[in-house]
Design a protein around this motif. Sequence first.
Motif, PDB file in Angstrom:
ATOM      1  N   ARG A   9       2.480  62.885  47.869  1.00 57.57           N
ATOM      2  CA  ARG A   9       3.185  62.001  48.799  1.00 57.57           C
ATOM      3  C   ARG A   9       4.699  62.152  48.629  1.00 57.57           C
ATOM      4  O   ARG A   9       5.326  62.936  49.311  1.00 57.57           O
ATOM      5  CB  ARG A   9       2.731  60.536  48.609  1.00 57.57           C
ATOM      6  CG  ARG A   9       2.874  59.655  49.855  1.00 57.57           C
ATOM      7  CD  ARG A   9       4.289  59.252  50.225  1.00 57.57           C
ATOM      8  NE  ARG A   9       4.930  58.411  49.227  1.00 57.57           N
ATOM      9  CZ  ARG A   9       6.201  58.008  49.328  1.00 57.57           C
ATOM     10  NH1 ARG A   9       6.944  58.335  50.366  1.00 57.57           N
ATOM     11  NH2 ARG A   9       6.744  57.282  48.358  1.00 57.57           N
ATOM     12  N   ASP A  10       5.284  61.435  47.705  1.00 55.53           N
ATOM     13  CA  ASP A  10       6.750  61.381  47.683  1.00 55.53           C
ATOM     14  C   ASP A  10       7.396  62.722  47.358  1.00 55.53           C
ATOM     15  O   ASP A  10       8.434  63.073  47.931  1.00 55.53           O
ATOM     16  CB  ASP A  10       7.227  60.315  46.685  1.00 55.53           C
ATOM     17  CG  ASP A  10       8.598  59.767  47.042  1.00 55.53           C
ATOM     18  OD1 ASP A  10       9.214  60.281  47.991  1.00 55.53           O
ATOM     19  OD2 ASP A  10       9.056  58.822  46.366  1.00 55.53           O
ATOM     20  N   GLN A  28      11.013  63.304  42.287  1.00 57.86           N
ATOM     21  CA  GLN A  28      10.918  62.576  41.015  1.00 57.86           C
ATOM     22  C   GLN A  28      11.253  63.481  39.816  1.00 57.86           C
ATOM     23  O   GLN A  28      11.289  64.690  39.953  1.00 57.86           O
ATOM     24  CB  GLN A  28       9.494  62.021  40.840  1.00 57.86           C
ATOM     25  CG  GLN A  28       9.260  60.658  41.470  1.00 57.86           C
ATOM     26  CD  GLN A  28       9.252  60.709  42.981  1.00 57.86           C
ATOM     27  OE1 GLN A  28       8.523  61.470  43.578  1.00 57.86           O
ATOM     28  NE2 GLN A  28      10.093  59.905  43.611  1.00 57.86           N
ATOM     29  N   HIS A  70      14.261  58.544  41.902  1.00 56.34           N
ATOM     30  CA  HIS A  70      14.449  59.916  42.399  1.00 56.34           C
ATOM     31  C   HIS A  70      15.524  60.579  41.552  1.00 56.34           C
ATOM     32  O   HIS A  70      16.453  59.918  41.090  1.00 56.34           O
ATOM     33  CB  HIS A  70      14.822  59.897  43.878  1.00 56.34           C
ATOM     34  CG  HIS A  70      13.672  59.500  44.758  1.00 56.34           C
ATOM     35  ND1 HIS A  70      13.033  60.388  45.586  1.00 56.34           N
ATOM     36  CD2 HIS A  70      13.032  58.317  44.917  1.00 56.34           C
ATOM     37  CE1 HIS A  70      12.044  59.761  46.222  1.00 56.34           C
ATOM     38  NE2 HIS A  70      12.024  58.501  45.836  1.00 56.34           N
ATOM     39  N   HIS A 114       9.997  53.546  39.769  1.00 55.53           N
ATOM     40  CA  HIS A 114       9.963  54.647  40.734  1.00 55.53           C
ATOM     41  C   HIS A 114      11.389  55.058  41.049  1.00 55.53           C
ATOM     42  O   HIS A 114      12.154  54.292  41.621  1.00 55.53           O
ATOM     43  CB  HIS A 114       9.266  54.203  42.022  1.00 55.53           C
ATOM     44  CG  HIS A 114       9.349  55.216  43.124  1.00 55.53           C
ATOM     45  ND1 HIS A 114       8.406  56.202  43.289  1.00 55.53           N
ATOM     46  CD2 HIS A 114      10.267  55.415  44.099  1.00 55.53           C
ATOM     47  CE1 HIS A 114       8.741  56.956  44.329  1.00 55.53           C
ATOM     48  NE2 HIS A 114       9.867  56.500  44.835  1.00 55.53           N
ATOM     49  N   LYS A 150      11.825  50.062  42.976  1.00 56.09           N
ATOM     50  CA  LYS A 150      11.847  51.215  43.893  1.00 56.09           C
ATOM     51  C   LYS A 150      13.287  51.674  44.094  1.00 56.09           C
ATOM     52  O   LYS A 150      14.042  51.071  44.848  1.00 56.09           O
ATOM     53  CB  LYS A 150      11.207  50.808  45.230  1.00 56.09           C
ATOM     54  CG  LYS A 150      11.156  51.917  46.253  1.00 56.09           C
ATOM     55  CD  LYS A 150      10.427  51.446  47.508  1.00 56.09           C
ATOM     56  CE  LYS A 150      10.671  52.335  48.709  1.00 56.09           C
ATOM     57  NZ  LYS A 150      10.218  53.713  48.541  1.00 56.09           N
TER      58      LYS A 150
HETATM   59 CO    CO Z   1      10.441  57.392  46.632  1.00 56.71          CO
END
Ligand code: CO
Length: 442
Positions: free
Chosen positions: A13-14, A240, A206, A204, A175
Amino acid sequence: MQRKIGITETLFRDAHQSLLATRLKIEHMLAVAEMIDEVGYHSVEVWGGATFDTCLRYLNEDPWERLRTLRKRMPRTKLQMLLRGQNLVAYRQYPDDVVDTFVAKAVENGIDIIRIFDALNDTRNIERALRAVKKTGAHAQASVVYTVSPAHDIPGYVKIAKELVEMGADSICIKDMAGLLTPARASELVRQLKQAVNVPIQLHSHYTCGFASMAYWEGIQAGVAVVDTAISALALGTSQPPTETMVKVLQETDYDTGLDLSLLARINQEIKKALADYKKPQAAVNTEVMVSQIPGGMLSNLRAQLEQQKLSHKYDEILEEVPRVRKELGYPPLVTPMSQIIGTQAVLNVITGERYKIKTKEIKDYVKGLYGRPPVPIEPEVQKMIIGDEKPITVRPADLLAPGMEEARKEIKGLAASDEDVLSYILFPEYARQFFLSRKQA
Ligand code: CO
């Protein structure tokens, strides 16, 4: 004091949403699905966010079918999705009956953990979805969207988290979509959240600014239970931190994940092979973001949009206009759909040469309160420029929406084969219709 840290793998997904414009095809997922199922991840994020839209719009794939296929191929692993609160997996608010049906169907088709967020941290936009998840028995994770602005501070985030736990959230996710959370702030935020709420905290982030692995380490020491990582071939940059790095680092501490590095290496080899089919950007650290605070994904979208319209020479001007618009509009976090709404208005303000001369429908709706409450009030002069003397609403936006399932069922009768199809149609009417027609011909 041993404390095992859970890992959520974002590969399906991400990670590819951040690096491949969400284009990873199901065939490449299936090449590694069985190995991934053996790893023993806390969960694997497989659905939601932009994947639903992309399946229908670009990949001629049924998002529901993708979920069922992954469920079948990964029977032992908890599957996770990202839900944009009352906006579901699209860009505007939907009525409660649609939210309830969507959540029920997501769980029925294989989702175990639903992470819910609202772009404005307006908990009223999370509550309905959260209750719907609780009704199914699935795990309801509610998010605090992290951003940096004069309107945001740690006590504010703690207050939001408390509200979400009172609503019934089983865990809280921090997030950090723009990767702006520094290690010191991560430590302090987690420490204060742990004092305020009694549910697990998941982090979570980045890698955009290069902070994320360090922020995870600080967060873990302060009490984080689970972190989100991506297998290294699709990690770093706007994605990530790499899974293998985190696993190795934690192995030598009291927080061992227990995951097998040689198995992770085999998965990574397969993904590397698959990536030959895709155009993957160089995963570099972007220090611009520290100053502009514009998320990496939004920057690359802006750049592409301007190139298409032959306006690349306006890029720097627009980069300065984005924070100005954001400030005037009450510092909304730049995450979907607010990143698109603010970005588009900034572009219009620059290219027309007169600020707020042209206003999008979305910016008007935002100022009217139809997306929820802004973090701090909108500047009165700007509000006047956008909606004149009209009064913004004060109720929860979805309270104004009439039920949507029945009418949609009637509209798409003959082409929709299930409630799942009806939901696809409600969320993306044109792309769903096209997809149903091509399915019929096949
Ligand atoms: Co994200």
